[in-house]
Design a protein around this motif. Structure first.
Motif, mmCIF file in Angstrom:
data_model
loop_
_atom_site.group_PDB
_atom_site.id
_atom_site.type_symbol
_atom_site.label_atom_id
_atom_site.label_comp_id
_atom_site.label_asym_id
_atom_site.label_seq_id
_atom_site.Cartn_x
_atom_site.Cartn_y
_atom_site.Cartn_z
ATOM 1 N N THR B 104 71.417 49.194 39.611
ATOM 2 C CA THR B 104 72.664 49.803 40.525
ATOM 3 C C THR B 104 73.211 48.829 41.608
ATOM 4 O O THR B 104 72.956 47.586 42.097
ATOM 5 C CB THR B 104 71.646 49.776 41.373
ATOM 6 N N VAL B 105 74.442 49.196 41.837
ATOM 7 C CA VAL B 105 74.947 48.133 42.596
ATOM 8 C C VAL B 105 75.312 48.624 43.751
ATOM 9 O O VAL B 105 76.043 49.636 44.671
ATOM 10 C CB VAL B 105 76.647 48.077 41.873
ATOM 11 N N ASN B 106 74.889 47.142 45.220
ATOM 12 C CA ASN B 106 75.129 47.776 46.202
ATOM 13 C C ASN B 106 76.360 47.778 46.606
ATOM 14 O O ASN B 106 76.728 46.476 46.244
ATOM 15 C CB ASN B 106 74.417 46.439 47.623
ATOM 16 N N LEU B 107 77.064 48.465 47.528
ATOM 17 C CA LEU B 107 78.135 48.256 48.022
ATOM 18 C C LEU B 107 78.233 47.494 49.627
ATOM 19 O O LEU B 107 77.445 47.856 50.522
ATOM 20 C CB LEU B 107 78.769 49.548 48.470
ATOM 21 N N GLY B 108 79.152 46.724 49.801
ATOM 22 C CA GLY B 108 79.501 45.718 51.077
ATOM 23 C C GLY B 108 79.411 46.416 51.491
ATOM 24 O O GLY B 108 79.052 46.037 52.641
#
Lengths: 242, 126
Positions: B104-108
């Motif tokens: 899972t990639v958290n968005l800035g």
């Protein structure tokens, strides 16, 4: 050695050094080592049925029990197997709204239909996904005029693009409510739609065995519910390079 | 008559000039010979599989992206994700764990959900 001779010798050595240095440069270039780092690119276009009035997504159930009634504005979609009361769901997503546009030459890696479950049957049911090949509209489609006709279990299950299972029993793919279904992947259809091999007229979802003596119904959130977190979605992942 | 020292200097210059000319020609020959091209490498991806890409929402915005079905061959790669809705965009990156799987990639910055969202994924490495 005279100063003139030393000067000449020094000049010659400088010239020789320059010559050697110059020769080393192309030598290094010829033995240049390049190392590659893996690079994998994907792009995903997610089409969400929002806002509720969007015309880029169409969803409408048709009901055998109300054959002439249009349910295009209902806030729920449903699929059911029941004697004389089967229900089918028609869906369409406008792939042309993806921006940048999906190139016709793109390789479609995966297409996923996402439908939010609000009610499950107590038996595990198989749902078939079929490519629609005749036009239909959201405000006009009914059981009677639907593209696949009114005969139940038509088209045959073998012609389905994909299937998934849904119901509460252990072993079913989708056993929970308030989540999106998994396992509906009409990737081959989206490939055909994008490449121009087929016209995008959407999909029809029906129970694999219609006409169950015990009614088996799945209820899904429709775009008209107006909930952005429950709206129908189509997720298309593709690559523009082989 | 010219002094002997000056004659020697002119002689040295006469030697140096042709040497440089020859070397310049050799440099041109190397490049034209394709030696640099011979050192090129091809860049391949770690997978051509169908990755599952799902946006995770909070309220009416996408805050992270989960990428599943990553094969073990992508382990150690940097996965960069950008989500755009045509008006705003959010991006982030993470490293694919050993064995691949799901990340899972958290968005800035959160990106509002609209009818269509574009998600770009780039795997760099391993």
């Amino acid at each position: 050695m005279s100063s003139t001779a030393r000067g000449v010798a020094a000049l010659f050595l400088v010239a020789l050094g320059a010559a050697l240095i110059t020769r080393c440069v192309p030598g290094s270039a010829a033995s240049l080592n390049l190392t590659g780092q893996g690079l994998t690119e994907f792009r995903t276009c997610t089409i969400t049925a929002t806002p509720a009035v969007t015309t880029s997504v169409r969803d409408a159930s048709v009901r055998q029990g109300s054959p002439g009634t249009n349910f295009g504005t209902a806030t729920t979609d449903s699929i059911a197997s029941a004697s004389g009361a089967n229900r089918r769901l028609y869906l369409w997503f406008d792939l042309a709204i993806c921006s940048p546009a999906i190139p016709a030459s793109a390789t479609i890696r995966l297409a996923t239909l996402r439908l939010f479950v609000s009610a499950l049957p107590s038996a595990c049911r198989t749902i078939d996904v079929f490519r629609v090949t005749s036009p239909w509209t959201e405000p006009a489609i009914t059981w009677t005029n639907q593209p696949f006709g009114t005969a139940i279990n038509n088209p045959p299950s073998a012609s389905a693009t994909d299937t998934f299972t849904i119901g509460t029993p252990v072993g079913c793919q989708n056993r929970s409510t308030s989540v999106y279904v998994v396992g509906a992947n009409p990737t081959a259809d989206v490939s055909a739609y994008v490449s121009g091999g087929a016209t995008n007229l959407g999909w029809m979802l029906r129970d694999d065995v219609e006409g169950s003596s015990t009614a088996r119904t799945e209820t899904l959130s429709a775009k008209e519910l107006g909930s952005i977190l429950q709206a129908p979605q189509l997720v298309v992942t593709y690559a523009t390079t082989p | 008559m010219r002094p002997p020292g000056l004659r020697n200097v002119l002689l040295a210059i006469a030697v140096v000039v042709p040497v440089n000319a020859v070397l310049a020609a050799a440099t041109n020959l190397d490049l034209a010979g394709g030696r640099l091209g011979a050192a090129s490498v091809s860049i391949t991806g770690c997978t051509s599989a169908g990755l599952s890409v799902l946006s995770n929402s909070s309220g009416s915005s996408v805050v992270s992206v989960t990428v599943a079905s990553l094969p073990a061959s992508c382990a150690g790669a940097t996965l960069a994700v950008t989500v755009a809705n045509g008006i705003t965009m959010g991006s982030g990156s993470t490293t694919v764990p050993a064995g691949g799987g799901s990340v899972t990639v958290n968005l800035g910055s959160a990106t509002a959900i609209t009818t269509r969202l574009e998600t770009d994924l780039v795997l760099v490495g391993p």
